[in-house]
Design a protein around this motif. Structure first.
Motif, PDB file in Angstrom:
ATOM      1  N   SER A  49      -7.870  -8.726  -6.227  1.00 62.65           N
ATOM      2  CA  SER A  49      -6.974  -9.658  -5.559  1.00 62.65           C
ATOM      3  C   SER A  49      -6.191  -8.869  -4.519  1.00 62.65           C
ATOM      4  O   SER A  49      -6.280  -7.654  -4.454  1.00 62.65           O
ATOM      5  N   GLN A  50      -5.420  -9.573  -3.697  1.00 64.53           N
ATOM      6  CA  GLN A  50      -4.646  -8.894  -2.667  1.00 64.53           C
ATOM      7  C   GLN A  50      -3.216  -9.415  -2.648  1.00 64.53           C
ATOM      8  O   GLN A  50      -2.948 -10.537  -3.064  1.00 64.53           O
ATOM      9  N   LEU A  51      -2.315  -8.575  -2.189  1.00 67.66           N
ATOM     10  CA  LEU A  51      -0.933  -8.959  -2.042  1.00 67.66           C
ATOM     11  C   LEU A  51      -0.370  -8.304  -0.795  1.00 67.66           C
ATOM     12  O   LEU A  51      -0.873  -7.288  -0.335  1.00 67.66           O
ATOM     13  N   GLN A  52       0.667  -8.936  -0.252  1.00 63.78           N
ATOM     14  CA  GLN A  52       1.295  -8.404   0.951  1.00 63.78           C
ATOM     15  C   GLN A  52       2.541  -7.634   0.547  1.00 63.78           C
ATOM     16  O   GLN A  52       3.361  -8.125  -0.225  1.00 63.78           O
ATOM     17  N   THR A  53       2.674  -6.406   1.037  1.00 67.63           N
ATOM     18  CA  THR A  53       3.797  -5.547   0.702  1.00 67.63           C
ATOM     19  C   THR A  53       4.427  -5.001   1.972  1.00 67.63           C
ATOM     20  O   THR A  53       3.867  -5.112   3.053  1.00 67.63           O
ATOM     21  N   LYS A  54       5.591  -4.397   1.808  1.00 65.00           N
ATOM     22  CA  LYS A  54       6.247  -3.713   2.918  1.00 65.00           C
ATOM     23  C   LYS A  54       6.259  -2.227   2.619  1.00 65.00           C
ATOM     24  O   LYS A  54       6.689  -1.803   1.557  1.00 65.00           O
ATOM     25  N   ILE A  55       5.750  -1.452   3.558  1.00 66.59           N
ATOM     26  CA  ILE A  55       5.766  -0.003   3.444  1.00 66.59           C
ATOM     27  C   ILE A  55       6.400   0.543   4.711  1.00 66.59           C
ATOM     28  O   ILE A  55       5.924   0.281   5.811  1.00 66.59           O
TER      29      ILE A  55
END
Length: 61
Positions: free
Chosen positions: A20-26
């Motif tokens: 699955s995929q998720l959106q993150t902040k890096i």
């Protein structure tokens, strides 16, 4: 897994089911990461900034 038949047409048939995929902040930039459904480990990350998600991979809520 997704099926890639017939050979040579470069088209995916169906969705990728083992991740699955998720959106993150890096570092303040949005990016998309893939996670394994079996182990929960992160598999891959798109280069930042990644505006579009992975194709054929389901999204986590």
């Amino acid at each position: 897994m997704a099926i890639n038949k017939p050979l040579g047409d470069d088209a995916r048939k169906g969705a990728v089911q083992k991740c699955s995929q998720l959106q993150t902040k890096i570092e303040g930039e949005d990016t998309w990461m893939k996670r394994s459904s079996e182990t929960g480990q992160f598999l891959d990350q798109k280069k930042s900034p990644a505006k579009t998600p992975y194709k054929g991979v389901r999204k986590e809520r």
